[in-house]
Enzyme design. Structure first.
Site, short mmCIF file in Angstrom:
data_model
loop_
_atom_site.label_atom_id
_atom_site.label_comp_id
_atom_site.label_asym_id
_atom_site.label_seq_id
_atom_site.Cartn_x
_atom_site.Cartn_y
_atom_site.Cartn_z
N LYS A 80 6.83 10.64 -3.89
CA LYS A 80 6.70 11.69 -4.87
C LYS A 80 5.09 11.27 -5.64
O LYS A 80 4.82 9.84 -5.71
CB LYS A 80 7.82 12.29 -5.25
N TYR A 114 -17.02 6.85 -30.31
CA TYR A 114 -16.78 7.96 -31.26
C TYR A 114 -16.09 7.56 -32.72
O TYR A 114 -15.52 6.01 -32.37
CB TYR A 114 -15.89 8.68 -30.78
#
Length: 814
Positions: free
Chosen positions: A483, A709
């Site tokens: 999965k 940033y």
């Protein structure tokens, strides 16, 4: 190797049982999945800590194999096949190789050491192949199994052998020495690899030197420690860059992309240029140069050939191609032994029914061309190759031996028309000798993506699978969870490998994951753990088996199944024994039984539950209570419904900690991908995934300047900053930035500077000698996923499943 079974009996000291001891065998196999197995194959049923070939004898017999070396005979095959019964099948394989090697008297170069064995072997093959018919270990076949298989590839036309030997503990090299029987030895180095298998460095050195006990000459980098362990009987030929007492003294003048070696030997001096500047490559090149000197090659020939050395690619890589194709990239070698390995790998990774082989001329087979290409043709046919693209003047002359064959005299001739050749929905094996430059073909055909890649080691997947299979009882089935894109590692490719290993079930979370696997050709049963009611029609269409965890869900599924007039469609009943996530509670069981008794549309294929704390032994009493409740509820259902479904409750940590509760099946999840909650067990698993990128740009900033940033990093000294094209959109947590996390460049830690951006991150490489384009390890061995999870206060699952689909997955086998 062509022998009758009768002649092998005394060699293997075997007891014979079977109808035909005069049967002829001409090939040896240890892989039950190989399409090359046939009536003249001798199959060795090897036993290891995590596998047993005896479990697959019936499968191999069904392939047409009738000659076996075994420890015991299955009752179902008694009288049907020829069996050589021995106490130990690995010992028998080694005995056969030892006897076979003794039939040949040509020189054999034996190579061992901690690093560089395969590179030295491949470079020597390149340097010497113009003058010899060479047999060498394919890929890195240097183990207790790989060495005998390599030696059994010798034929009468070979006149030089190059075999590498690898060991992990004491007592192993003596077996490899008997098999290889080297006449010339090369010790590459003694490093830290496999230190855990030895009590001291001295013990490791003595074990390595066992390979050279009977050589005429040993080549090594002059080293006092190693020489202290050398028996006086071993004659040495040494080189050094700091000890002028060595037979050959070398001074290395390193440049950006090459190194000038100044060689002093027997009072003569000359220069050799190699196209590398790193120490490991210089060391490997020197070992090769020493062989050329020993063989008395002319100085000009040495200079010419050493200048042409090249990076050695030691892995088969699986890549996405354009137009729904898969590419198996083996574009750097073309010899008969490695072709057999590559074709087996092609079968294990075949996504599409159509298979294309792009193959160059084959060199160093030891056979004349007629015999060689007749054998290649048999390989192609046995592996059901649909199309062959033959490149090279020699193989082109034999195009009629291959199915649906296009032939070209050169790689350039093929590239000029490649746009007119249709490649679509097929698996393509690209295998060529280095000077054909098949990497140019790979570049044209592969899917274009950015430079960040997640490399998946399929050998490690197989190792981890076998590690957990070894913990299971012989009748316990195995479901493997794939999965979430196989925990971020890649869905189809791993599912295909698991099918190749014959697991019993695959598990996915949602229907679309299962549909994708079925559409890609996976035939294994697939259980869907979290099916939504809207996906029920799709489940039925694609024969996916749903986990049912509520009466509402059961009623909806049964209603649709009855409308479609289905009978006994397999479903899996989930019981809630304490996880309290999904499942039928104890009070629901009577109603569940009643509803199932009312319909023939579905069949309870399995009953399962999920352990909440199997990884934490503080909660052992809670887990035992879960097991007790599961046993009681599942038994209640089985008796009321008069059924014998598969029962399963153990996950990865449950397999390790509560093996008494295996029932009929277990579910392997995170352990397959190399992660364990137990520190001791973690050491026994192999690393599966390595996330890599490259340095896009390097700049130097001054004190007081900032990076990224919000200026979260401020330089306090002149700082060399490297930008790497991977960010949080690729799955790297922003919390890993601003000095908390790091990447590895040139085996050194490079701290992450400032905030991680959407598509980039910046690292400090001030103290690292690196350049733009150099490789960056984002996670793998260091930092490991386990370490990242600990720092980020999360679990490895989250790190692994967060890696974006835009990151290209490359699957490889060593």
């Amino acid at each position: 190797m062509t022998r009758s079974i009768r002649t092998l009996i005394p060699i293997l000291k075997a007891q014979f049982q079977g109808p035909h001891d005069i049967a002829i065998v001409d090939a040896v196999s240890i892989d039950s999945r190989s399409l090359q197995n046939g009536p003249h194959t001798l199959f060795f049923a090897l036993r290891g800590p995590n596998h047993d070939g005896h479990n697959f004898l019936e499968t191999v017999y069904a392939q047409g194999v009738t000659n076996f070396v075994v420890h015991s005979i299955p009752e179902s095959l008694v009288g049907k096949a020829n069996f050589l019964i021995v106490p130990d099948t690995l010992v028998a394989l080694q005995q056969l190789a030892t006897a076979y090697r003794s039939e040949f008297s040509f020189p054999i170069i034996g190579v061992t050491g901690s690093n560089g064995k395969t590179i030295v072997k491949e470079w020597l093959n390149f340097l010497l192949s113009p003058d010899y018919h060479i047999i060498r270990s394919p890929k890195s076949y240097n183990s207790q199994v790989g060495v005998p298989l390599s030696v059994l590839g010798i034929n009468e036309k070979h006149n030089l052998g190059i075999f590498e030997a690898g060991i992990s503990t004491v007592g192993e090299m003596v077996h490899l020495q008997k098999i290889i029987q080297p006449t010339l030895g090369i010790l590459t180095n003694i490093g830290s690899a496999h230190d855990e298998g030895f009590q001291s460095a001295g013990e490791k050195i003595k074990e390595k030197l066992t390979l050279f006990s009977a050589v005429e000459l040993l080549i090594l980098n002059k080293n006092r420690t190693i020489e202290a362990f050398l028996p006086p009987s071993i004659r040495t030929f040494t080189w050094s860059s700091d000890d002028k007492k060595a037979d050959v003294f070398v001074m290395a003048n390193e440049h950006a992309d090459f190194t000038e070696l100044r060689i002093t030997y027997q009072k003569q001096c000359f220069k050799v240029v190699i196209p590398f500047s790193d120490f490991a490559s210089i060391e490997n090149a020197m070992h090769c140069l020493m062989v050329l000197l020993y063989l008395r090659y002319d100085e000009a020939v040495i200079q010419e050939r050493m200048a042409q050395l090249y990076p050695v690619e030691m892995r088969l890589k699986v890549k996405n191609g354009q137009h729904q194709t898969r590419i198996i990239d083996d574009s750097y070698s073309s010899d008969f032994q490695s072709l057999k390995i590559a074709l087996d790998f092609l079968e294990s990774q075949q996504q599409y029914k159509k298979k294309t082989l792009i193959l160059s001329d084959i060199f160093q087979s030891g056979l004349d061309n007629d015999a060689l290409y007749a054998q290649v043709s048999l390989l192609v046919v046995s592996n059901h190759i649909n199309r062959v693209i033959a490149i090279g003047p020699t193989i082109s002359a034999y195009k009629r031996k291959f199915p649906n064959c296009l032939a070209f005299p050169s790689t350039q001739a093929f590239l000029e028309v490649i746009d007119s050749v249709v490649f679509e929905q097929e698996t393509i094996l690209i295998k060529g000798a280095r000077h054909f430059h098949f990497e140019d073909i790979v570049t044209v055909l592969e899917e274009k993506t950015h430079e960040t890649v997640l490399e998946i080691n399929l050998n490690a997947i197989s190792h981890n699978l076998n590690f957990y299979k070894a913990k299971l009882q012989s009748n316990t089935k195995l479901m493997v969870m794939v999965k979430a894109f196989s925990y971020g590692n890649g869905g189809y490719e791993i599912a295909k490998l698991l099918a190749h290993h014959k697991v019993d079930y695959l598990g996915v979370a949602f229907a679309d994951e299962g549909v994708a696997l079925k559409q890609a050709g996976i035939q294994l049963p697939i259980m869907v753990l979290n099916p939504e009611s809207t996906s029920y029609p799709s489940l039925m269409q694609h024969a996916l088996e749903p986990e049912i965890y509520s009466l509402k869900g059961l009623n909806a599924f049964v209603k649709l199944a009855e409308q479609k007039k289905l009978k006994r469609f397999p479903i899996h009943i989930k019981l809630d024994t304490g996880m309290h996530r999904l499942g039928f509670m104890e009070q629901d069981i009577p109603a569940l039984i009643a509803r199932l008794q009312q319909t023939q549309a579905v069949e309870v294929k399995s009953i399962l539950s999920h352990l909440a704390a199997s990884d934490d032994m503080k909660f052992v009493d809670f887990t035992l209570a879960q097991l007790t409740l599961f046993d009681a509820l599942s038994t209640q259902m089985m008796e009321a419904l008069e059924i014998q479904p598969i029962r399963h409750i153990l996950n990865t940590s449950g397999i390790s900690n509560f093996g008494q509760a295996q029932y009929d099946m277990v579910r392997l999840g995170i352990g397959l991908y190399g992660i364990s909650n137990d520190e001791d067990e973690q050491k026994l698993l192999e690393q599966v995934a390595t996330l890599k990128s490259v340095i896009s740009q390097i700049r130097v900033i001054e004190p007081g300047e900032s990076v990224g940033y919000s200026r979260r990093f401020m330089a306090e000294r002149p700082t060399c900053v490297a930008t790497v094209p991977i960010g949080y959109a690729d799955g790297i947590s922003r919390h890993w930035g601003n000095g908390k996390g790091y990447v590895t460049v040139k085996n050194k830690k490079a701290p992450i500077l400032g905030s991680i951006c959407m598509d980039m991150l910046m690292v400090d490489v001030t103290d690292i000698d690196c350049k733009e384009g150099h490789e960056v390890i984002v996670f793998g061995k260091d930092p490991s996923v386990m370490h990242m999870a600990k720092v980020l206060d999360t679990i490895p699952y989250e790190i692994m499943t967060s890696i974006s689909q835009r990151v290209k997955r490359i699957f490889y086998r060593e």
